[in-house]
Design a protein around this motif. Structure first.
Motif, PDB file in Angstrom:
ATOM      1  N   PRO B 101       0.682  -1.039   0.074  1.00  0.00           N
ATOM      2  CA  PRO B 101       0.073  -0.023  -0.162  1.00  0.00           C
ATOM      3  C   PRO B 101       0.666   1.253   0.081  1.00  0.00           C
ATOM      4  O   PRO B 101       0.438   2.264  -0.552  1.00  0.00           O
ATOM      5  CB  PRO B 101      -0.825   0.194   1.400  1.00  0.00           C
ATOM      6  CG  PRO B 101      -0.854  -1.537   1.881  1.00  0.00           C
ATOM      7  CD  PRO B 101       0.604  -2.018   1.265  1.00  0.00           C
ATOM      8  N   ARG B 104       2.044   1.523  -3.353  1.00  0.00           N
ATOM      9  CA  ARG B 104       0.858   1.189  -4.171  1.00  0.00           C
ATOM     10  C   ARG B 104       1.130   0.451  -5.522  1.00  0.00           C
ATOM     11  O   ARG B 104       0.902   0.614  -6.700  1.00  0.00           O
ATOM     12  CB  ARG B 104       0.367   2.726  -4.819  1.00  0.00           C
ATOM     13  CG  ARG B 104      -0.294   3.511  -3.821  1.00  0.00           C
ATOM     14  CD  ARG B 104      -0.964   4.661  -4.224  1.00  0.00           C
ATOM     15  NE  ARG B 104      -1.464   5.469  -3.088  1.00  0.00           N
ATOM     16  CZ  ARG B 104      -1.918   6.805  -3.242  1.00  0.00           C
ATOM     17  NH1 ARG B 104      -1.798   7.260  -4.444  1.00  0.00           N
ATOM     18  NH2 ARG B 104      -2.242   7.400  -1.973  1.00  0.00           N
ATOM     19  N   CYS B 153     -12.202   2.475 -17.864  1.00  0.00           N
ATOM     20  CA  CYS B 153     -10.812   3.269 -18.619  1.00  0.00           C
ATOM     21  C   CYS B 153     -11.069   4.769 -18.899  1.00  0.00           C
ATOM     22  O   CYS B 153     -10.264   5.471 -19.093  1.00  0.00           O
ATOM     23  CB  CYS B 153     -10.591   2.389 -19.972  1.00  0.00           C
ATOM     24  SG  CYS B 153     -10.422   0.565 -19.537  1.00  0.00           S
ATOM     25  N   ARG B 213      -4.213   1.985  -7.402  1.00  0.00           N
ATOM     26  CA  ARG B 213      -4.768   3.278  -7.167  1.00  0.00           C
ATOM     27  C   ARG B 213      -5.292   3.199  -5.992  1.00  0.00           C
ATOM     28  O   ARG B 213      -5.961   2.258  -5.656  1.00  0.00           O
ATOM     29  CB  ARG B 213      -5.552   3.891  -8.254  1.00  0.00           C
ATOM     30  CG  ARG B 213      -5.050   4.154  -9.469  1.00  0.00           C
ATOM     31  CD  ARG B 213      -5.986   4.988 -10.324  1.00  0.00           C
ATOM     32  NE  ARG B 213      -6.715   5.829  -9.695  1.00  0.00           N
ATOM     33  CZ  ARG B 213      -6.431   7.168  -9.804  1.00  0.00           C
ATOM     34  NH1 ARG B 213      -5.423   7.669 -10.484  1.00  0.00           N
ATOM     35  NH2 ARG B 213      -7.030   8.132  -8.909  1.00  0.00           N
ATOM     36  N   PRO B 214      -5.721   4.336  -5.258  1.00  0.00           N
ATOM     37  CA  PRO B 214      -6.600   4.171  -3.898  1.00  0.00           C
ATOM     38  C   PRO B 214      -8.027   3.798  -4.405  1.00  0.00           C
ATOM     39  O   PRO B 214      -8.329   4.293  -5.668  1.00  0.00           O
ATOM     40  CB  PRO B 214      -6.639   5.815  -3.598  1.00  0.00           C
ATOM     41  CG  PRO B 214      -5.273   6.247  -3.897  1.00  0.00           C
ATOM     42  CD  PRO B 214      -4.935   5.785  -5.169  1.00  0.00           C
ATOM     43  N   VAL B 239     -20.471  16.399 -23.003  1.00  0.00           N
ATOM     44  CA  VAL B 239     -20.096  16.060 -21.521  1.00  0.00           C
ATOM     45  C   VAL B 239     -18.517  16.024 -21.367  1.00  0.00           C
ATOM     46  O   VAL B 239     -17.964  16.709 -20.416  1.00  0.00           O
ATOM     47  CB  VAL B 239     -20.593  14.507 -21.169  1.00  0.00           C
ATOM     48  CG1 VAL B 239     -19.760  13.983 -19.846  1.00  0.00           C
ATOM     49  CG2 VAL B 239     -22.019  14.679 -20.861  1.00  0.00           C
ATOM     50  N   MET B 240     -17.688  15.399 -22.597  1.00  0.00           N
ATOM     51  CA  MET B 240     -16.382  15.530 -22.390  1.00  0.00           C
ATOM     52  C   MET B 240     -15.824  16.941 -22.612  1.00  0.00           C
ATOM     53  O   MET B 240     -14.737  17.336 -22.143  1.00  0.00           O
ATOM     54  CB  MET B 240     -16.056  14.777 -23.570  1.00  0.00           C
ATOM     55  CG  MET B 240     -16.424  13.107 -23.162  1.00  0.00           C
ATOM     56  SD  MET B 240     -15.946  12.395 -21.724  1.00  0.00           S
ATOM     57  CE  MET B 240     -14.267  12.028 -21.746  1.00  0.00           C
ATOM     58  N   ALA B 241     -16.665  17.597 -23.773  1.00  0.00           N
ATOM     59  CA  ALA B 241     -15.918  19.088 -24.035  1.00  0.00           C
ATOM     60  C   ALA B 241     -16.312  19.895 -22.831  1.00  0.00           C
ATOM     61  O   ALA B 241     -15.585  20.877 -22.600  1.00  0.00           O
ATOM     62  CB  ALA B 241     -16.723  19.648 -25.118  1.00  0.00           C
ATOM     63  N   GLY B 243     -15.433  19.215 -19.892  1.00  0.00           N
ATOM     64  CA  GLY B 243     -14.478  18.999 -18.911  1.00  0.00           C
ATOM     65  C   GLY B 243     -14.842  17.868 -17.700  1.00  0.00           C
ATOM     66  O   GLY B 243     -14.060  17.880 -16.828  1.00  0.00           O
ATOM     67  N   PHE B 244     -16.074  17.508 -17.981  1.00  0.00           N
ATOM     68  CA  PHE B 244     -16.251  16.304 -16.762  1.00  0.00           C
ATOM     69  C   PHE B 244     -15.438  14.993 -17.049  1.00  0.00           C
ATOM     70  O   PHE B 244     -14.909  14.729 -17.994  1.00  0.00           O
ATOM     71  CB  PHE B 244     -17.898  15.601 -17.219  1.00  0.00           C
ATOM     72  CG  PHE B 244     -18.900  16.758 -16.808  1.00  0.00           C
ATOM     73  CD1 PHE B 244     -18.903  17.153 -15.312  1.00  0.00           C
ATOM     74  CD2 PHE B 244     -19.385  17.638 -17.422  1.00  0.00           C
ATOM     75  CE1 PHE B 244     -19.930  18.406 -15.039  1.00  0.00           C
ATOM     76  CE2 PHE B 244     -20.124  18.591 -17.157  1.00  0.00           C
ATOM     77  CZ  PHE B 244     -20.499  19.052 -15.855  1.00  0.00           C
ATOM     78  N   VAL B 245     -15.063  14.454 -15.845  1.00  0.00           N
ATOM     79  CA  VAL B 245     -14.260  13.229 -15.662  1.00  0.00           C
ATOM     80  C   VAL B 245     -15.101  12.164 -15.154  1.00  0.00           C
ATOM     81  O   VAL B 245     -15.004  11.740 -14.330  1.00  0.00           O
ATOM     82  CB  VAL B 245     -13.098  13.405 -15.095  1.00  0.00           C
ATOM     83  CG1 VAL B 245     -12.138  12.017 -15.057  1.00  0.00           C
ATOM     84  CG2 VAL B 245     -12.204  14.518 -15.647  1.00  0.00           C
ATOM     85  N   PRO B 283     -15.644  13.309  -5.184  1.00  0.00           N
ATOM     86  CA  PRO B 283     -16.138  13.846  -4.364  1.00  0.00           C
ATOM     87  C   PRO B 283     -17.595  14.741  -4.796  1.00  0.00           C
ATOM     88  O   PRO B 283     -18.414  14.652  -3.846  1.00  0.00           O
ATOM     89  CB  PRO B 283     -15.109  14.750  -3.790  1.00  0.00           C
ATOM     90  CG  PRO B 283     -13.676  14.133  -4.232  1.00  0.00           C
ATOM     91  CD  PRO B 283     -14.048  13.335  -5.464  1.00  0.00           C
TER      92      PRO B 283
END
Lengths: 454, 454
Positions: B101, B104, B153, B213-214, B239-241, B243-245, B283
Motif C-alpha cells: 500500500p 501502491r 478506462c 490506485r486508491p 459532457v467531455m468538452a 471537462g467532466f471526468v 467527491p
C-alpha cells in the motif's frame, strides 16, 4: 564539410544552415554539468517535415552523425554535440496544429514550448500536465525525447502517459507514423512509447498527438516543518498509504531549506530539518489538506502551515521554486535524478547525507517525494580539481545507492551522456542486448545521437 | 511428438504435461468467433519460472511453435492453437507475490485472475482499475498480452498505464527483466510497454509489477434515454468538452436496448433509440451528475433517470452488464472493437446502421462512449452459410469504416488472428516493417505465437 553543407543546402534554405562556429558552439550543449560536448560540423534549423527528411537522408548518405535538439534545457548531456555532427535543432517547427476539446487532444510540432501549449490548452479549459521545472522554455519534442516529468506527476503522470501518436523521421529519411488519435488503441506493438524517452537515438519526432485533460482547479497547499528527514519521509508514506491523491508532494532537506531561507529570508526556524509541501486540487481539497495536516503532526511535524487560499498556497510553493536557484548560489551544482520506491526514500536521504559527509561536500535534497523521485544536488567548487573529482564520485555513489534500494538511475531526466555507463548496470546484460538490437532496427548505421544512452 | 513430450518432461512434472487430445483440444481456442484453431502437440501448465524457461528452451531447440495462454477469454483468436504447437497455459502461476500500500504496487504472477487481484487490493483500500467484462475469469497475463481495457478506462486508463515492470522469458529461455518498481523511471527504451499488447509474440510474461490506485468511492449513475443515436453522441461530446471526468460513460443503441428490454423486462419505452449511462465516483459526484443530466436534456434526452444511491446506480448499470448476454440470445454473435475519435462516434453509429441494413443483419452497438471505443456486435445464424458470409463481410466493413473515421481496428481486444490482415492497413508499410524487425529481435526463429498479429 563543404560537401555536407552543400548537400544540405540542396533541400534547405540558406537561413536554415548555420556554419558560424560562434553560433554552432552555443548550440553544442545542454544544461548538464560534467559532460563533454564535441564540435559540430553544422547546425540546421528546419521548418518542415520534408526538410527534416532531407537532412536525415543526407546524413545517411554521407554517414554523418545527427544530434537532435529542443531547447537544450536537458540535464544529462543528451543534446550535446558529437564531433563532426549535424546539430538538428527543432525549435523552428513550433506550431500547435490542432487543439480539440471534444477529443481532448493537441496535435503539435516538436518545437512548441511546454508553457505555450499549456496556455493554449487553458483557453479551452484544458491542461497538458507534464510540467518540468524548465516548462517556460523546454519544448514538447525535448519532453518526448527525455520522457520528462515534473511536479504534478504524482497525480497526473509523466510525458509517456500523454503521447498518443507520433510522426517520426527515421535515419534513412522515411516517415514513420505511430499510434493513434483515439483515446484507446492496441493495434500492433506500442512504438509510440518505445520512442518516448529514446533521447533522439531512434529517429526525429516531427509531430505529436498529445492527450489533454480538463484543467484542474487551483491548488490548495500546506507546508510542514519536520525535525528530521526521517519524520518527513514517514509522513509521505502515511499520506500515500492512507489513499490520498495529492497534486503535489515535495520534500526539501535541511541543506535546501537553509539555502532557500538565506536567499529569500522566509523565516523558517533553524530547527527545520525537512520541509514538506503538499497540495490538492480536487473538489474535497480543504478536507484532504486538513487530514494531511493531522497526519503530518502525528508523524512529528513541529509546525504545519496550511494556506487559506490560492495566494497563500502560491507563496508556500514559492519555496519549492526557489530550491534550485538557492542551491545554485552555493557553488557549481550537479543535479542527480534517482527514483526509489517511496517506502525507501528515508534510507535514500540518510545514505546521501552519509555520502556528503564522507566526501566533505554539500548535497541538497529536492524530492518529488510522492513519487520517490529524488534530486540530490551536489554543490562544489568547479575551480577546485580535487573537489570536482569528489563531486563526480559522489554523483556515482548516489546512483549506486539508488540501485541498491531498488530504484532507477533516472526518474525523469534521461540517461544522455551523463549516465550512459550506469545504464548497463540497471538494465542487466539481457535487457541491454535487446535494447541495442532495437536501436539497430531503427538506426542500422548508428548515426542517431551516437554515444548517448545505449 | 514423443521427442517433444520427452524433452519437456525432463524439466516438468508429469502433471504439467498433457497429451490427452480431449483436454488439449479444449484448450485450443479462445472466445473469438470465425477463427480457426490448429491441433496442438501438447499442453503444458508450468508452475515456476524455471519450468517456463525449460519449455521455451525446448521449443527453441526443437523449433516448435509456442502459444501462450491465460484464461482464453480473448476475443481475437490470439490464444488459438497452431498445428503442432506447445500450448503454454500460465493459469497455474497464479500467486499474488506482494501487495504494497505504501508504494501502491502489486507484484503478481501472470495467472492471477483480474477479479482476485481487485479483491486483494480492495482489502488494502486499493484498486487495480482495468476491468474487462471478463474480469471474473480473465488473467493479468492475458490482460497484459492484449492490453485490455474495460468500463472504467474513460477515467482510469487501460492496462498499459498500470504495468511498471515485467519479468519475461524470451523464446531462447533467457529471462528479461524490464521496467521498475518505482513510480517514475526513464532508463533506456520502454520495453515494458512494448511487451504490453504484444499478444504472446515476443515472450512469456512470468511476473509483473503493477501500479495500484486508491480505491474509488462507489459510483453514482444516471441513465438517459434518447430519441436518436445522434442525440446521444452529441450528449457524449458535450459532457467531455465541458471537462467532466466520468468514471463510466456507456452507450447502447436501439438494437441493444430492445434486446436488453426483452431479456430483463426493464420497461424502457420503444421510442428509446439510444441509452446513455453515466457515472461519477469523485467527491462532487452528485453535482456532476446533476449537471450532466441537464446536458443530456439539452441534447434531447426524452427521459433522464438519476440514481439516488448506490443501489439504484447498480440497478441502472445492470442494463449495461446485460447488453452482451441479451444480444447473444438473438443468435451467434461476433463482437468488433473499433475505436474512433469520440467526435466521430455519431458517424460510426450511422455507418454501422447502414452496413446492417445493406447486409440484412442485426448489429447491436455497445460503446465505451467516453473513449469512442465501439463494440459493434454482429448477430447472425451460424447455420446459414450465406448469412455467415455476410456477417464476416460486415465485420470487415466496420473496420474499414473505423479507419476511414480516423480510428483503430482494435481499441482493447487485440489483433490476434481475427484482424491480422487489417493490421497492415492501419500501420502502413514503414510501421509494419519496423514491427516485423522488432519481432525478429525478440524471436528470431519465429516460434512465438506464429501467425498472430504481425
Amino acid at each position: 564539410m563543404a560537401d555536407l553543407a552543400g548537400r544540405l543546402l540542396e533541400g534547405l534554405p540558406e537561413a536554415a544552415v548555420v556554419l558560424d562556429p560562434d553560433v554552432t558552439s552555443a548550440y553544442s550543449h545542454d544544461m548538464a554539468g560534467f559532460c563533454v560536448a564535441g564540435e559540430p560540423a553544422v547546425l540546421v534549423l528546419p521548418e518542415t517535415v520534408e526538410q527534416v527528411q532531407h537532412i536525415l537522408r543526407t546524413a545517411t548518405e554521407l554517414r554523418v552523425p545527427v544530434v537532435p535538439q529542443g531547447a537544450r534545457t536537458g540535464l544529462s548531456g543528451g543534446a550535446n554535440a558529437v564531433d563532426g555532427c549535424i546539430l538538428l535543432s527543432m525549435v523552428r517547427m513550433n506550431r500547435i496544429l490542432e487543439l480539440d476539446p471534444v477529443n481532448r487532444i493537441a496535435v503539435v510540432q516538436p518545437g512548441v514550448v511546454n508553457a505555450e501549449l499549456s496556455r493554449a490548452a487553458a483557453e479551452h479549459g484544458l491542461a497538458y500536465p507534464p510540467d518540468p521545472s524548465s516548462w517556460e522554455s523546454c519544448t514538447i519534442g525535448g519532453n518526448i525525447g527525455t520522457g520528462a516529468g515534473g511536479l504534478c506527476c504524482v497525480k497526473y503522470g509523466v510525458t509517456s502517459e500523454y503521447v498518443l501518436g507520433l510522426d517520426v523521421v527515421l535515419p534513412d529519411g522515411r516517415l514513420l507514423r505511430t499510434g493513434r488519435r483515439t483515446a484507446k488503441g492496441v493495434a500492433g506493438y506500442d512504438l509510440t512509447r518505445l520512442l518516448v524517452g529514446s533521447e533522439g537515438t531512434l529517429g526525429v519526432v516531427v509531430e505529436a498527438v498529445l492527450a489533454l485533460r480538463p484543467a484542474p482547479a487551483p491548488q490548495l497547499a500546506l507546508a510542514a516543518e519536520f525535525p528530521s528527514a526521517d519524520a518527513a519521509c514517514t509522513a509521505v508514506c502515511e499520506v500515500m498509504a492512507a489513499g490520498f491523491v495529492p497534486s503535489l508532494l515535495e520534500l526539501m532537506d535541511a541543506t535546501t531549506v537553509r539555502a532557500v531561507n538565506e536567499m529569500a529570508r522566509m523565516g523558517l526556524p533553524d530547527a527545520t530539518k525537512a520541509l514538506l509541501l503538499v497540495a490538492f486540487d480536487g473538489p474535497g481539497k480543504a478536507e484532504d489538506l486538513a487530514a494531511v495536516a493531522e497526519l503530518c503532526r502525528a508523524a512529528g511535524a513541529s509546525e504545519v502551515v496550511p494556506a487559506e487560499d490560492r495566494a497563500e498556497s502560491d507563496l508556500l510553493l514559492e519555496a519549492r521554486r526557489l530550491a534550485l536557484p538557492a542551491l545554485d548560489r552555493l557553488g557549481t551544482t550537479m543535479i542527480d535524478d534517482v527514483a526509489v520506491p517511496r517506502s525507501r526514500m528515508a534510507e535514500m536521504l540518510r545514505g546521501v547525507a552519509r555520502i556528503a559527509d564522507r566526501q566533505r561536500l554539500t548535497i541538497g535534497m529536492v524530492c518529488h517525494a510522492g513519487d520517490g523521485n529524488t534530486h540530490p544536488v551536489v554543490v562544489f567548487d568547479a575551480t577546485d580539481e580535487a573537489q570536482s573529482a569528489r563531486a563526480l564520485e559522489s554523483f556515482d555513489e548516489i546512483m549506486a545507492l539508488g540501485l541498491e534500494l531498488g530504484g532507477t538511475i533516472t526518474g525523469e531526466h534521461g540517461v544522455g551522456l551523463l549516465k550512459r555507463d550506469w545504464l548497463a548496470r540497471e538494465l542487466g546484460p539481457v535487457g541491454l542486448e535487446l535494447q541495442r538490437q532495437i536501436k539497430a532496427v531503427f538506426d542500422p548505421l548508428g548515426i542517431m545521437n551516437p554515444g548517448k544512452t545505449i
